[in-house]
Design a protein around this motif. Sequence first.
Motif, PDB file in Angstrom:
ATOM      1  N   VAL A  25       0.869  -1.170   0.000  1.00 13.15           N
ATOM      2  CA  VAL A  25       0.000   0.000   0.000  1.00 13.15           C
ATOM      3  C   VAL A  25       0.912   1.228   0.000  1.00 13.15           C
ATOM      4  N   LYS A  26       0.789   2.031  -1.042  1.00 12.89           N
ATOM      5  CA  LYS A  26       1.584   3.259  -1.163  1.00 12.89           C
ATOM      6  C   LYS A  26       3.064   3.012  -0.888  1.00 12.89           C
ATOM      7  N   GLU A  27       3.624   2.035  -1.610  1.00  9.79           N
ATOM      8  CA  GLU A  27       5.050   1.711  -1.568  1.00  9.79           C
ATOM      9  C   GLU A  27       5.536   1.151  -0.230  1.00  9.79           C
ATOM     10  N   LEU A  53       7.114  -3.685   6.726  1.00  8.45           N
ATOM     11  CA  LEU A  53       8.554  -3.719   6.555  1.00  8.45           C
ATOM     12  C   LEU A  53       9.073  -2.291   6.474  1.00  8.45           C
ATOM     13  N   ASP A  54      10.259  -2.061   7.014  1.00  2.27           N
ATOM     14  CA  ASP A  54      10.855  -0.732   6.914  1.00  2.27           C
ATOM     15  C   ASP A  54      11.153  -0.419   5.445  1.00  2.27           C
ATOM     16  N   GLU A  68      -3.587   4.071  10.321  1.00  2.00           N
ATOM     17  CA  GLU A  68      -2.822   3.219   9.409  1.00  2.00           C
ATOM     18  C   GLU A  68      -3.322   1.776   9.507  1.00  2.00           C
ATOM     19  N   TYR A  69      -3.560   1.302  10.734  1.00  2.00           N
ATOM     20  CA  TYR A  69      -4.063  -0.052  10.930  1.00  2.00           C
ATOM     21  C   TYR A  69      -5.378  -0.253  10.175  1.00  2.00           C
ATOM     22  N   ALA A  75      -7.600  -2.911   3.389  1.00  2.00           N
ATOM     23  CA  ALA A  75      -6.945  -3.330   2.148  1.00  2.00           C
ATOM     24  C   ALA A  75      -6.827  -4.855   2.095  1.00  2.00           C
ATOM     25  N   PHE A  76      -6.493  -5.497   3.230  1.00  2.00           N
ATOM     26  CA  PHE A  76      -6.450  -6.952   3.277  1.00  2.00           C
ATOM     27  C   PHE A  76      -7.841  -7.544   3.037  1.00  2.00           C
TER      28      PHE A  76
END
Length: 83
Positions: A25-27, A53-54, A68-69, A75-76
């Motif tokens: 999502v958005k890179e 992931l960072d 964000e969560y 999205a999932f």
Amino acid sequence: MKTTEVEIVKLEDEKEYAVLDSLEVKETKYLLLGLLEEIGKDIDTPTIVIRKLDKKEKYIVGLEDEEEYNKVFNAFLEKEKVS
């Protein structure tokens, strides 16, 4: 019998989680994780967590906030509807 490889990660709680799914999502790559000790057991409310992931995709880190969560959780859900 067919076997499937599953990626296992250890989080900050020192417990092992299986990577159930991932999406971008958005890179930013997000991971849907399930508590390994619960997989295959009949549990009413399994432990499922979302991490990301960072930027270098080297470390698993927590999400910034509830907004964000919610965005990633939805999205999932949308990904599952399409599958």
